[in-house]
Design an enzyme around this catalytic site. Sequence first.
Site, PDB file in Angstrom:
ATOM      1  N   GLY A   7     -16.591  42.555 -18.675  1.00  0.00           N
ATOM      2  CA  GLY A   7     -17.804  43.115 -18.078  1.00  0.00           C
ATOM      3  C   GLY A   7     -17.464  43.759 -16.753  1.00  0.00           C
ATOM      4  O   GLY A   7     -17.843  43.269 -15.683  1.00  0.00           O
ATOM      5  N   GLY A   9     -18.495  45.911 -14.748  1.00  0.00           N
ATOM      6  CA  GLY A   9     -19.585  46.704 -14.179  1.00  0.00           C
ATOM      7  C   GLY A   9     -19.665  46.459 -12.684  1.00  0.00           C
ATOM      8  O   GLY A   9     -18.634  46.291 -12.016  1.00  0.00           O
ATOM      9  N   LEU A  11     -21.083  43.894 -10.532  1.00  0.00           N
ATOM     10  CA  LEU A  11     -20.690  42.633  -9.895  1.00  0.00           C
ATOM     11  C   LEU A  11     -19.272  42.221 -10.294  1.00  0.00           C
ATOM     12  O   LEU A  11     -18.487  41.759  -9.460  1.00  0.00           O
ATOM     13  CB  LEU A  11     -21.697  41.549 -10.307  1.00  0.00           C
ATOM     14  CG  LEU A  11     -21.896  40.398  -9.352  1.00  0.00           C
ATOM     15  CD1 LEU A  11     -22.236  40.879  -7.952  1.00  0.00           C
ATOM     16  CD2 LEU A  11     -23.012  39.476  -9.856  1.00  0.00           C
ATOM     17  N   ASN A 103     -27.694  36.538 -14.468  1.00  0.00           N
ATOM     18  CA  ASN A 103     -28.944  36.139 -13.822  1.00  0.00           C
ATOM     19  C   ASN A 103     -29.873  35.524 -14.878  1.00  0.00           C
ATOM     20  O   ASN A 103     -29.683  35.722 -16.072  1.00  0.00           O
ATOM     21  CB  ASN A 103     -29.603  37.393 -13.228  1.00  0.00           C
ATOM     22  CG  ASN A 103     -30.628  37.057 -12.185  1.00  0.00           C
ATOM     23  OD1 ASN A 103     -30.679  35.937 -11.665  1.00  0.00           O
ATOM     24  ND2 ASN A 103     -31.478  38.024 -11.875  1.00  0.00           N
ATOM     25  N   LYS A 182     -34.112  30.892  -8.665  1.00  0.00           N
ATOM     26  CA  LYS A 182     -33.927  32.349  -8.654  1.00  0.00           C
ATOM     27  C   LYS A 182     -34.780  32.982  -9.754  1.00  0.00           C
ATOM     28  O   LYS A 182     -35.396  34.028  -9.551  1.00  0.00           O
ATOM     29  CB  LYS A 182     -32.439  32.677  -8.851  1.00  0.00           C
ATOM     30  CG  LYS A 182     -32.088  34.143  -8.936  1.00  0.00           C
ATOM     31  CD  LYS A 182     -31.758  34.698  -7.574  1.00  0.00           C
ATOM     32  CE  LYS A 182     -31.641  36.208  -7.473  1.00  0.00           C
ATOM     33  NZ  LYS A 182     -30.793  36.861  -8.443  1.00  0.00           N
ATOM     34  N   SER A 249     -34.534  44.802  -8.923  1.00  0.00           N
ATOM     35  CA  SER A 249     -33.552  45.202  -9.937  1.00  0.00           C
ATOM     36  C   SER A 249     -34.246  45.607 -11.237  1.00  0.00           C
ATOM     37  O   SER A 249     -33.834  46.550 -11.913  1.00  0.00           O
ATOM     38  CB  SER A 249     -32.565  44.063 -10.187  1.00  0.00           C
ATOM     39  OG  SER A 249     -33.255  42.884 -10.508  1.00  0.00           O
TER      40      SER A 249
HETATM   41  P1  NAD Z   1     -23.531  46.084 -15.081  1.00  0.00           P
HETATM   42  O1  NAD Z   1     -24.373  46.684 -16.162  1.00  0.00           O
HETATM   43  O2  NAD Z   1     -23.222  46.900 -13.870  1.00  0.00           O
HETATM   44  O3  NAD Z   1     -22.124  45.641 -15.698  1.00  0.00           O
HETATM   45  C1  NAD Z   1     -22.017  44.997 -16.928  1.00  0.00           C
HETATM   46  C2  NAD Z   1     -20.749  45.532 -17.603  1.00  0.00           C
HETATM   47  O4  NAD Z   1     -20.505  44.746 -18.766  1.00  0.00           O
HETATM   48  C3  NAD Z   1     -20.866  46.980 -18.067  1.00  0.00           C
HETATM   49  O5  NAD Z   1     -19.745  47.707 -17.587  1.00  0.00           O
HETATM   50  C4  NAD Z   1     -20.802  46.883 -19.597  1.00  0.00           C
HETATM   51  O6  NAD Z   1     -20.172  47.971 -20.210  1.00  0.00           O
HETATM   52  C5  NAD Z   1     -19.967  45.612 -19.735  1.00  0.00           C
HETATM   53  N1  NAD Z   1     -20.066  44.989 -21.058  1.00  0.00           N
HETATM   54  C6  NAD Z   1     -21.170  44.634 -21.755  1.00  0.00           C
HETATM   55  N2  NAD Z   1     -20.831  44.117 -22.941  1.00  0.00           N
HETATM   56  C7  NAD Z   1     -19.479  44.155 -23.011  1.00  0.00           C
HETATM   57  C8  NAD Z   1     -18.533  43.769 -23.993  1.00  0.00           C
HETATM   58  N3  NAD Z   1     -18.906  43.266 -25.176  1.00  0.00           N
HETATM   59  N4  NAD Z   1     -17.215  43.954 -23.723  1.00  0.00           N
HETATM   60  C9  NAD Z   1     -16.795  44.480 -22.554  1.00  0.00           C
HETATM   61  N5  NAD Z   1     -17.662  44.860 -21.562  1.00  0.00           N
HETATM   62  C10 NAD Z   1     -18.977  44.701 -21.805  1.00  0.00           C
HETATM   63  O7  NAD Z   1     -24.210  44.711 -14.687  1.00  0.00           O
HETATM   64  P2  NAD Z   1     -24.224  43.977 -13.267  1.00  0.00           P
HETATM   65  O8  NAD Z   1     -25.208  44.636 -12.374  1.00  0.00           O
HETATM   66  O9  NAD Z   1     -22.839  43.788 -12.796  1.00  0.00           O
HETATM   67  O10 NAD Z   1     -24.884  42.590 -13.691  1.00  0.00           O
HETATM   68  C11 NAD Z   1     -24.178  41.583 -14.378  1.00  0.00           C
HETATM   69  C12 NAD Z   1     -24.996  40.299 -14.259  1.00  0.00           C
HETATM   70  O11 NAD Z   1     -25.002  39.905 -12.887  1.00  0.00           O
HETATM   71  C13 NAD Z   1     -26.474  40.481 -14.651  1.00  0.00           C
HETATM   72  O12 NAD Z   1     -26.966  39.343 -15.305  1.00  0.00           O
HETATM   73  C14 NAD Z   1     -27.168  40.671 -13.312  1.00  0.00           C
HETATM   74  O13 NAD Z   1     -28.533  40.278 -13.316  1.00  0.00           O
HETATM   75  C15 NAD Z   1     -26.342  39.755 -12.425  1.00  0.00           C
HETATM   76  N6  NAD Z   1     -26.404  40.122 -11.008  1.00  0.00           N
HETATM   77  C16 NAD Z   1     -26.110  41.392 -10.625  1.00  0.00           C
HETATM   78  C17 NAD Z   1     -26.168  41.723  -9.275  1.00  0.00           C
HETATM   79  C18 NAD Z   1     -25.854  43.118  -8.796  1.00  0.00           C
HETATM   80  O14 NAD Z   1     -26.066  43.399  -7.607  1.00  0.00           O
HETATM   81  N7  NAD Z   1     -25.363  44.023  -9.614  1.00  0.00           N
HETATM   82  C19 NAD Z   1     -26.522  40.742  -8.331  1.00  0.00           C
HETATM   83  C20 NAD Z   1     -26.802  39.434  -8.767  1.00  0.00           C
HETATM   84  C21 NAD Z   1     -26.748  39.143 -10.124  1.00  0.00           C
HETATM   85  O1  KPL Z   2     -33.286  39.346  -6.945  1.00  0.00           O
HETATM   86  C1  KPL Z   2     -34.076  40.238  -6.729  1.00  0.00           C
HETATM   87  C2  KPL Z   2     -34.096  41.375  -7.673  1.00  0.00           C
HETATM   88  O2  KPL Z   2     -34.519  42.480  -7.323  1.00  0.00           O
HETATM   89  O3  KPL Z   2     -33.654  41.154  -8.822  1.00  0.00           O
HETATM   90  C3  KPL Z   2     -35.024  40.124  -5.575  1.00  0.00           C
HETATM   91  C4  KPL Z   2     -34.607  41.023  -4.457  1.00  0.00           C
HETATM   92  C5  KPL Z   2     -35.002  38.695  -5.069  1.00  0.00           C
HETATM   93  C6  KPL Z   2     -36.413  40.418  -5.997  1.00  0.00           C
HETATM   94  O4  KPL Z   2     -36.840  39.543  -6.976  1.00  0.00           O
END
Ligand code: NAD
Ligand code: KPL
Length: 302
Positions: A7, A9, A11, A103, A182, A249
């Site tokens: 993954g 992406g 994070l 998440n 959360k 988000s």
């Molecule tokens: P994203 O969409 O940016 O990245 C996910 C990646 O996973 C993508 O590149 C996708 O191609 C890859 N992927 C999916 N299935 C796959 C597979 N079978 N094989 C290989 N790669 C695969 O997502 P993100 O924003 O990084 O979020 C990931 C998780 O983290 C989510 O649950 C999100 O809610 C949580 N999260 C994200 C943030 C943030 O700021 N981005 C913050 C807190 C929590």
């Molecule tokens: O986590 C968040 C989101 O946007 O997913 C906050 C900023 C807490 C709002 O629920």
Amino acid sequence: MSWHLLGAGSLGSLWAARLSAAGHSVELILRNEQRLADYLRAGGLQVRQGEQTLRHALPAGLAGDPLPIRRLLLACKAYDAADAIASVATRLLPGSQVILLQNGLGSQQAVADLLPHSQCICASSTEGAYRENDFQVVFAGQGQTWLGTSPANAAPDWFGELASAGIPVSWVSDIDSRLWRKLALNCAINPLTVLHDCRNGVLRAHESEVQTLCDELCQLLARCAPEAAIGLHETVWQVIDATAANYSSMYQDVQQGRRTEIDYLLNHACRSAEQHGLPLPALKQLQQRLQQYLQQRGLPCR
Ligand code: NAD
Ligand code: KPL
């Protein structure tokens, strides 16, 4: 000991870049040949923070590669987690450890069910990152990540490596409670920002709606994770004020025509309420309104 990242992406790239910069070996597992070719053409992961952009030319492969995996970071969206893990399940060594960065709730159990011989470590993160382009990530918000197992275990011996790589992590014994907390925050804020088409701060103008949702979420938390209910209303308002200028988000996902994680947030809350025989009419109505809204835009409502 090397890390694998499934993954790559927003994070996940942030984690991989910091681990690699600290001298750890990290290998990306990409979805298919096309993604691998795109990655090789891009010359690595690019992470921008403020004025600084760094490129990390990490090795990458595919799920079907033969090398065994001992430590895996699973960083895809919650709705992709089970399929993604199934694609590498046979490579995971007995006793391997998998960090789940998803998440919401529900995907962690689905993954754990597929991995009876690995240890799953759940994470709840407030760091912020987004993708500018393929393999180009922006580190947008400092935060904290809590990790732990359910039931609680001691931190693994490598845990200190994460902090020394600059990843702000804490090991906790109450990760379920933190994930529920959360989830409740996200249920109180994110769907309303979508339905009212607004930034988080505008929810101050919908105070009674937010308060009613918090009342019902507290009833749910009282059954599922009682400690997570403490001070929920106050925390929701603090988060709304602290992120007043931001779009949630879920709002951003909808705006960009991307699938949301509703099934692991609001749908999970509603399913849990039903399982407990708890009538939560405002939450249920919110779910119906959000699902209808998503359906009208051709987006999945789970
Ligand atoms: P994203 O969409 O940016 O990245 C996910 C990646 O996973 C993508 O590149 C996708 O191609 C890859 N992927 C999916 N299935 C796959 C597979 N079978 N094989 C290989 N790669 C695969 O997502 P993100 O924003 O990084 O979020 C990931 C998780 O983290 C989510 O649950 C999100 O809610 C949580 N999260 C994200 C943030 C943030 O700021 N981005 C913050 C807190 C929590
Ligand atoms: O986590 C968040 C989101 O946007 O997913 C906050 C900023 C807490 C709002 O629920």
